[in-house]
Design a protein around this motif. Structure first.
Motif, PDB file in Angstrom:
ATOM      1  N   ARG A 105      46.691  48.270  43.072  1.00  0.00           N
ATOM      2  CA  ARG A 105      47.970  47.783  43.529  1.00  0.00           C
ATOM      3  C   ARG A 105      48.428  46.733  42.511  1.00  0.00           C
ATOM      4  O   ARG A 105      47.653  46.336  41.637  1.00  0.00           O
ATOM      5  N   PRO A 106      49.677  46.269  42.586  1.00  0.00           N
ATOM      6  CA  PRO A 106      50.104  45.219  41.653  1.00  0.00           C
ATOM      7  C   PRO A 106      49.122  44.047  41.648  1.00  0.00           C
ATOM      8  O   PRO A 106      48.673  43.595  42.701  1.00  0.00           O
ATOM      9  N   ASP A 108      47.879  40.220  40.793  1.00  0.00           N
ATOM     10  CA  ASP A 108      48.291  38.834  40.592  1.00  0.00           C
ATOM     11  C   ASP A 108      47.399  38.240  39.499  1.00  0.00           C
ATOM     12  O   ASP A 108      46.181  38.111  39.703  1.00  0.00           O
ATOM     13  N   PRO A 109      47.942  37.849  38.342  1.00  0.00           N
ATOM     14  CA  PRO A 109      47.107  37.317  37.250  1.00  0.00           C
ATOM     15  C   PRO A 109      46.295  36.098  37.655  1.00  0.00           C
ATOM     16  O   PRO A 109      45.167  35.924  37.185  1.00  0.00           O
ATOM     17  N   ASP A 110      46.851  35.238  38.527  1.00  0.00           N
ATOM     18  CA  ASP A 110      46.111  34.047  38.956  1.00  0.00           C
ATOM     19  C   ASP A 110      44.871  34.425  39.757  1.00  0.00           C
ATOM     20  O   ASP A 110      43.803  33.818  39.602  1.00  0.00           O
ATOM     21  N   VAL A 111      45.007  35.434  40.634  1.00  0.00           N
ATOM     22  CA  VAL A 111      43.862  35.895  41.416  1.00  0.00           C
ATOM     23  C   VAL A 111      42.811  36.519  40.499  1.00  0.00           C
ATOM     24  O   VAL A 111      41.614  36.238  40.611  1.00  0.00           O
ATOM     25  N   LEU A 112      43.245  37.364  39.581  1.00  0.00           N
ATOM     26  CA  LEU A 112      42.323  37.996  38.636  1.00  0.00           C
ATOM     27  C   LEU A 112      41.587  36.951  37.813  1.00  0.00           C
ATOM     28  O   LEU A 112      40.357  37.022  37.650  1.00  0.00           O
ATOM     29  N   PHE A 113      42.323  35.969  37.298  1.00  0.00           N
ATOM     30  CA  PHE A 113      41.706  34.930  36.472  1.00  0.00           C
ATOM     31  C   PHE A 113      40.642  34.170  37.256  1.00  0.00           C
ATOM     32  O   PHE A 113      39.512  33.986  36.779  1.00  0.00           O
ATOM     33  N   SER A 114      40.977  33.753  38.458  1.00  0.00           N
ATOM     34  CA  SER A 114      40.037  32.974  39.263  1.00  0.00           C
ATOM     35  C   SER A 114      38.803  33.787  39.637  1.00  0.00           C
ATOM     36  O   SER A 114      37.666  33.312  39.495  1.00  0.00           O
ATOM     37  N   THR A 115      39.017  35.015  40.088  1.00  0.00           N
ATOM     38  CA  THR A 115      37.886  35.856  40.500  1.00  0.00           C
ATOM     39  C   THR A 115      36.996  36.193  39.315  1.00  0.00           C
ATOM     40  O   THR A 115      35.762  36.095  39.404  1.00  0.00           O
ATOM     41  N   ALA A 116      37.589  36.591  38.204  1.00  0.00           N
ATOM     42  CA  ALA A 116      36.805  36.969  37.025  1.00  0.00           C
ATOM     43  C   ALA A 116      36.004  35.785  36.509  1.00  0.00           C
ATOM     44  O   ALA A 116      34.841  35.929  36.112  1.00  0.00           O
ATOM     45  N   GLY A 241      36.008  46.943  39.321  1.00  0.00           N
ATOM     46  CA  GLY A 241      37.289  46.613  38.700  1.00  0.00           C
ATOM     47  C   GLY A 241      38.358  46.325  39.728  1.00  0.00           C
ATOM     48  O   GLY A 241      39.148  45.386  39.583  1.00  0.00           O
ATOM     49  N   ARG A 242      38.383  47.105  40.806  1.00  0.00           N
ATOM     50  CA  ARG A 242      39.352  46.856  41.871  1.00  0.00           C
ATOM     51  C   ARG A 242      39.047  45.540  42.577  1.00  0.00           C
ATOM     52  O   ARG A 242      39.964  44.783  42.927  1.00  0.00           O
ATOM     53  N   ALA A 243      37.767  45.243  42.780  1.00  0.00           N
ATOM     54  CA  ALA A 243      37.402  44.005  43.474  1.00  0.00           C
ATOM     55  C   ALA A 243      37.823  42.773  42.675  1.00  0.00           C
ATOM     56  O   ALA A 243      38.184  41.743  43.261  1.00  0.00           O
ATOM     57  N   LEU A 244      37.785  42.867  41.349  1.00  0.00           N
ATOM     58  CA  LEU A 244      38.178  41.726  40.519  1.00  0.00           C
ATOM     59  C   LEU A 244      39.620  41.295  40.765  1.00  0.00           C
ATOM     60  O   LEU A 244      39.981  40.150  40.489  1.00  0.00           O
ATOM     61  N   THR A 245      40.432  42.190  41.263  1.00  0.00           N
ATOM     62  CA  THR A 245      41.852  41.878  41.448  1.00  0.00           C
ATOM     63  C   THR A 245      42.144  41.274  42.821  1.00  0.00           C
ATOM     64  O   THR A 245      43.306  41.066  43.161  1.00  0.00           O
ATOM     65  N   THR A 246      41.096  41.011  43.607  1.00  0.00           N
ATOM     66  CA  THR A 246      41.294  40.483  44.958  1.00  0.00           C
ATOM     67  C   THR A 246      40.607  39.123  45.098  1.00  0.00           C
ATOM     68  O   THR A 246      39.664  38.805  44.364  1.00  0.00           O
ATOM     69  N   TRP A 251      33.865  41.280  49.175  1.00  0.00           N
ATOM     70  CA  TRP A 251      34.042  42.553  48.467  1.00  0.00           C
ATOM     71  C   TRP A 251      33.576  42.426  47.020  1.00  0.00           C
ATOM     72  O   TRP A 251      32.869  43.297  46.500  1.00  0.00           O
ATOM     73  N   VAL A 252      33.929  41.313  46.385  1.00  0.00           N
ATOM     74  CA  VAL A 252      33.514  41.098  44.998  1.00  0.00           C
ATOM     75  C   VAL A 252      31.996  41.096  44.899  1.00  0.00           C
ATOM     76  O   VAL A 252      31.403  41.752  44.028  1.00  0.00           O
TER      77      VAL A 252
END
Length: 294
Positions: A105-106, A108-116, A241-246, A251-252
């Protein structure tokens, strides 16, 4: 009575359902078998084993080596795999296809950055162990990997090629640790392709990394790198990869643990490659706050 194949990657479905052709057994293990016709590859795995992008699952918990180690050639096509001793593996009437391409799904760069970034910190606190060579290889590979990410941020092809070659084939094994980092990097670039208008740029760089590395490493690793260059990954990596975006930490963590179960260091390296490339490229190109891992 045939053994059944109940789950097949869309990447290899045409090979299983198309015209009959010979494949040779490259490696046979209790839970996985690698088959090749010298240009394409198919992985057969038992339930619970990691499912590669070219993977099909055999609906049996038996030891695959018992059947495949006695044979040299397999005829594949028309919905069946027939071994030279007559053993037959057929597509189940209820066989399902799975896609090795992550769907997002679309993002959010902030969510991706924080999770990664959190995943990177977690991985560095628990590096792979068991193989005494791994710490030695990691000490060389991780600084080189950051240099590759910096090259990707600048987008200069000649620098990306040079830094990719430093990692290609680095380490022992069928899939060297350096290659696993590169597969993870391709996953990170795939995720980034959903975060901004630079999608074409990230996907072009993904292809460049894979095309540079594949001709210079082991045949099995090269096949998975080529899949990664097209945005196709092992089933566990697709979920990761999908989990990184949440922001869903549970889930991560669940998806990360499944990836870490792949090999002695392959899963760790791929997970690090995906999360480190995502976080650092966002930092270097989108102005996120700098923070060194560890």
């Amino acid at each position: 009575m045939p053994f059944w194949i109940d789950l097949v990657s869309t990447a290899i479905w045409p090979l299983l359902s198309g015209a009959v052709r010979p494949f040779w057994i490259a490696a046979a293990y209790p839970r996985a078998v690698s088959l090749t016709d010298r240009s394409r590859w198919i992985s057969l795995v038992t339930p619970g084993a990691s499912l590669p992008p070219d993977g099909a699952r055999v609906a049996s918990c038996g030891n695959l080596r018992d059947s495949f180690a006695r044979n040299e050639m397999v005829r594949i096509g028309a919905g069946r795999l027939v071994l030279s001793d007559g053993t037959c593996l057929a597509l189940s009437p209820r066989a399902r296809r799975w896609s090795p391409e992550p769907r997002f799904r679309p993002v959010d760069p902030d969510v991706l950055f924080s999770t990664a970034r959190q995943v990177v910190d977690s991985l560095l606190r628990t590096p792979p162990h068991g193989d005494p060579m791994v710490p030695i290889v990691l000490a060389r590979a991780l600084p080189s990997f950051d240099c590759l990410i910096q090259a990707l941020a600048t987008g200069r092809p000649e620098t990306v090629v040079a830094e990719t070659l430093r990692l290609t084939g680095l380490g022992p094994g069928v899939t060297p640790l350096g290659d696993d980092l590169l597969v993870g990097c391709c996953l990170g670039l795939t995720v980034l392709g959903r975060t901004s208008r630079q999608r074409n740029r990230w996907l072009a760089l993904r292809a460049l990394v894979a095309e540079t590395a594949a001709p210079r490493t082991t045949a099995r690793s090269a096949a998975w790198l080529r899949h990664a260059g097209r945005g196709e990954f092992a089933r566990e990596l697709v979920a990761f990869g999908r989990a990184l975006t949440t922001p869903n930490r549970r889930w991560v963590e669940r998806s990360l643990q499944r990836v870490l179960a792949i090999g002695s260091s392959s899963g760790w390296s791929a997970a690090y490659g995906a999360s480190r490339s995502s976080a650092l490229l966002l930092e270097l190109t989108d102005g996120h706050p700098a923070r060194s891992p560890g």
